[in-house]
Design a protein around this motif. Structure first.
Motif, PDB file in Angstrom:
ATOM      1  N   UNK A  40       0.807  -1.221   0.000  1.00  0.00           N
ATOM      2  CA  UNK A  40       0.000   0.000   0.000  1.00  0.00           C
ATOM      3  C   UNK A  40       0.839   1.270   0.000  1.00  0.00           C
ATOM      4  N   UNK A  41       2.147   1.146   0.127  1.00  0.00           N
ATOM      5  CA  UNK A  41       3.006   2.320   0.126  1.00  0.00           C
ATOM      6  C   UNK A  41       3.214   2.944   1.490  1.00  0.00           C
ATOM      7  N   UNK A  42       2.794   2.262   2.551  1.00  0.00           N
ATOM      8  CA  UNK A  42       2.996   2.783   3.906  1.00  0.00           C
ATOM      9  C   UNK A  42       4.415   2.494   4.374  1.00  0.00           C
ATOM     10  N   UNK A  43       4.962   1.370   3.979  1.00  0.00           N
ATOM     11  CA  UNK A  43       6.338   0.987   4.318  1.00  0.00           C
ATOM     12  C   UNK A  43       7.166   0.950   3.036  1.00  0.00           C
ATOM     13  N   UNK A  44       8.421   1.347   3.130  1.00  0.00           N
ATOM     14  CA  UNK A  44       9.304   1.359   1.956  1.00  0.00           C
ATOM     15  C   UNK A  44       9.975   0.029   1.690  1.00  0.00           C
ATOM     16  N   UNK A  45      10.147  -0.763   2.730  1.00  0.00           N
ATOM     17  CA  UNK A  45      10.749  -2.084   2.572  1.00  0.00           C
ATOM     18  C   UNK A  45      10.303  -2.952   3.729  1.00  0.00           C
ATOM     19  N   UNK A  46      10.371  -4.248   3.499  1.00  0.00           N
ATOM     20  CA  UNK A  46      10.012  -5.234   4.516  1.00  0.00           C
ATOM     21  C   UNK A  46      11.163  -6.214   4.622  1.00  0.00           C
ATOM     22  N   UNK A  47      11.611  -6.445   5.843  1.00  0.00           N
ATOM     23  CA  UNK A  47      12.685  -7.405   6.087  1.00  0.00           C
ATOM     24  C   UNK A  47      12.268  -8.316   7.235  1.00  0.00           C
ATOM     25  N   UNK A  48      12.805  -9.519   7.274  1.00  0.00           N
ATOM     26  CA  UNK A  48      12.506 -10.398   8.411  1.00  0.00           C
ATOM     27  C   UNK A  48      12.941  -9.739   9.729  1.00  0.00           C
ATOM     28  N   UNK A  49      12.217 -10.006  10.788  1.00  0.00           N
ATOM     29  CA  UNK A  49      12.493  -9.394  12.092  1.00  0.00           C
ATOM     30  C   UNK A  49      13.947  -9.591  12.510  1.00  0.00           C
ATOM     31  N   UNK A  50      14.489 -10.740  12.246  1.00  0.00           N
ATOM     32  CA  UNK A  50      15.871 -11.027  12.645  1.00  0.00           C
ATOM     33  C   UNK A  50      16.882 -10.145  11.910  1.00  0.00           C
ATOM     34  N   UNK A  51      16.491  -9.606  10.765  1.00  0.00           N
ATOM     35  CA  UNK A  51      17.395  -8.774   9.966  1.00  0.00           C
ATOM     36  C   UNK A  51      17.132  -7.285  10.114  1.00  0.00           C
TER      37      UNK A  51
END
Length: 124
Positions: A40-51
């Motif tokens: 939706x454009x709210x976050x610029x990137x998604x990474x696993x929590x551990x990273x």
């Protein structure tokens, strides 16, 4: 809680996700996934929590080591362009480009490009 939007969300959210999705999120609040926030454009990137910590540090370093004078001008032009006409935005870009073009960082970038070396910016 029977309250309305605050903290600027009525201004920022429609610009991120569009007015229809913003109204839906505000009228029918719910949790949603990180992937949905990205889509939706709210976050610029998604990474696993551990990273997450490593990725945040990587992004922070890249920004800190980059041409910060140009970054500041870019942020200013984006903010200005959000509520001004195209002609006004073009004038602002011209002003900011002149400022960035006269920076020491720009000189460093040109020299590094010609030498085929990575630039080492100073933030001036």
């Amino acid at each position: 809680m029977a309250l309305t939007a605050d903290s600027g969300v009525s201004w920022t959210l429609p610009r991120l996700v569009g007015p229809s999705r913003a109204a839906d999120l505000l009228l029918f609040p719910r949790s949603f996934s990180a992937q949905e926030a990205y889509d939706w454009g709210i976050a610029n990137r998604v990474v696993p929590a551990a990273e997450l910590a490593a990725e945040a540090l990587k992004v922070a370093r890249a920004l800190a080591e980059g041409p910060t004078v140009a970054y500041a001008a870019l942020k200013e032009s984006l903010a200005y362009g959000a509520d001004h006409s195209l002609d006004e935005a073009l004038d602002k870009e011209e002003e900011l480009q002149a400022r960035a073009g006269s920076s020491e960082d720009h000189t460093i970038a040109v020299k590094a490009f010609l030498a085929k070396e990575p630039p080492r910016y100073l933030g001036r």
